[in-house]
Design a protein around this motif. Structure first.
Motif, mmCIF file in Angstrom:
data_model
loop_
_atom_site.group_PDB
_atom_site.id
_atom_site.type_symbol
_atom_site.label_atom_id
_atom_site.label_comp_id
_atom_site.label_asym_id
_atom_site.label_seq_id
_atom_site.Cartn_x
_atom_site.Cartn_y
_atom_site.Cartn_z
ATOM 1 N N ASP A 43 0.868 -1.170 0.000
ATOM 2 C CA ASP A 43 0.000 0.000 0.000
ATOM 3 C C ASP A 43 0.909 1.225 0.000
ATOM 4 O OD1 ASP A 43 0.861 0.269 2.655
ATOM 5 O OD2 ASP A 43 -1.023 -0.421 3.518
ATOM 6 N N SER A 44 0.361 2.377 0.265
ATOM 7 C CA SER A 44 1.164 3.600 0.216
ATOM 8 C C SER A 44 2.268 3.612 1.273
ATOM 9 C CB SER A 44 0.281 4.839 0.347
ATOM 10 O OG SER A 44 -0.415 4.813 1.576
ATOM 11 N N SER A 45 2.197 2.731 2.248
ATOM 12 C CA SER A 45 3.263 2.627 3.248
ATOM 13 C C SER A 45 4.596 2.265 2.592
ATOM 14 C CB SER A 45 2.915 1.572 4.299
ATOM 15 O OG SER A 45 1.750 1.931 4.984
ATOM 16 N N ALA A 46 4.551 1.541 1.492
ATOM 17 C CA ALA A 46 5.788 1.189 0.784
ATOM 18 C C ALA A 46 6.495 2.461 0.306
ATOM 19 C CB ALA A 46 5.495 0.258 -0.384
ATOM 20 N N LEU A 47 5.721 3.426 -0.166
ATOM 21 C CA LEU A 47 6.316 4.697 -0.583
ATOM 22 C C LEU A 47 6.893 5.443 0.613
ATOM 23 C CD1 LEU A 47 3.699 5.989 -3.175
ATOM 24 C CD2 LEU A 47 5.957 4.987 -3.629
ATOM 25 N N ALA A 48 6.189 5.400 1.731
ATOM 26 C CA ALA A 48 6.688 6.063 2.939
ATOM 27 C C ALA A 48 8.012 5.449 3.376
ATOM 28 C CB ALA A 48 5.656 5.966 4.056
ATOM 29 N N VAL A 49 8.125 4.133 3.296
ATOM 30 C CA VAL A 49 9.382 3.455 3.657
ATOM 31 C C VAL A 49 10.500 3.886 2.707
ATOM 32 C CG1 VAL A 49 10.542 1.202 3.704
ATOM 33 C CG2 VAL A 49 8.322 1.493 4.810
ATOM 34 N N LEU A 50 10.221 3.921 1.413
ATOM 35 C CA LEU A 50 11.250 4.318 0.446
ATOM 36 C C LEU A 50 11.695 5.769 0.665
ATOM 37 C CD1 LEU A 50 9.881 2.591 -2.765
ATOM 38 C CD2 LEU A 50 11.997 2.023 -1.514
ATOM 39 N N LEU A 51 10.748 6.654 0.947
ATOM 40 C CA LEU A 51 11.114 8.051 1.199
ATOM 41 C C LEU A 51 11.923 8.195 2.483
ATOM 42 C CD1 LEU A 51 7.829 9.842 0.121
ATOM 43 C CD2 LEU A 51 10.010 9.750 -1.129
ATOM 44 N N ALA A 52 11.578 7.429 3.502
ATOM 45 C CA ALA A 52 12.345 7.460 4.750
ATOM 46 C C ALA A 52 13.760 6.931 4.516
ATOM 47 C CB ALA A 52 11.647 6.650 5.824
ATOM 48 N N LEU A 53 13.898 5.904 3.686
ATOM 49 C CA LEU A 53 15.234 5.389 3.359
ATOM 50 C C LEU A 53 16.036 6.420 2.572
ATOM 51 C CD1 LEU A 53 14.486 1.699 2.402
ATOM 52 C CD2 LEU A 53 15.739 2.525 4.394
ATOM 53 N N ARG A 54 15.365 7.125 1.688
ATOM 54 C CA ARG A 54 16.038 8.193 0.929
ATOM 55 C C ARG A 54 16.597 9.251 1.883
ATOM 56 N NH1 ARG A 54 14.837 13.165 -1.310
ATOM 57 N NH2 ARG A 54 15.684 13.507 -3.395
ATOM 58 N N ARG A 55 15.790 9.650 2.854
ATOM 59 C CA ARG A 55 16.249 10.637 3.843
ATOM 60 C C ARG A 55 17.412 10.081 4.660
ATOM 61 N NH1 ARG A 55 10.680 11.278 4.273
ATOM 62 N NH2 ARG A 55 10.606 9.997 6.155
ATOM 63 N N GLU A 56 17.342 8.813 5.031
ATOM 64 C CA GLU A 56 18.413 8.192 5.815
ATOM 65 C C GLU A 56 19.705 8.142 5.006
ATOM 66 O OE1 GLU A 56 19.959 7.076 9.257
ATOM 67 O OE2 GLU A 56 17.853 7.591 9.008
ATOM 68 N N CYS A 57 19.597 7.847 3.732
ATOM 69 C CA CYS A 57 20.775 7.859 2.859
ATOM 70 C C CYS A 57 21.390 9.258 2.791
ATOM 71 C CB CYS A 57 20.412 7.384 1.451
ATOM 72 S SG CYS A 57 20.157 5.606 1.324
#
Length: 89
Positions: A43-57
């Protein structure tokens, strides 16, 4: 390379993000690639996880890229106007 699970919904998002965040800091390369090819149920949570990983990177001084993003998730990212934040590997 980090790998998304086959199922990534709100139920799994927090644990998945925790595990992948550890992976960001374990990756020796200057670029972290997230493989989404196995992702089947999401669901849209997958996008939230990817965006959070982008910020962590970004915090870790690493580049971020995604490979194998399912078309439905790409469409969802486009609908939300964030497709540019998820560069292809």
């Amino acid at each position: 390379m980090l790998t998304l699970p086959t199922t990534l919904t709100q139920v799994q998002a927090q644990d998945c993000l925790r595990q992948l965040t550890v992976g960001v800091h374990s990756e020796p390369a200057a670029q972290v690639v997230v493989d989404a090819a196995d992702l089947r149920s999401f669901d849209s949570s997958a996008l939230a996880v990817l965006l959070a990983l982008r910020r962590e990177c970004a915090r870790a001084g690493k580049r971020f890229a995604v490979q194998g993003l399912p078309q439905r998730l790409r469409d969802l990212a486009s609908l939300y106007g964030i497709e540019g934040l998820l560069p292809s590997a």
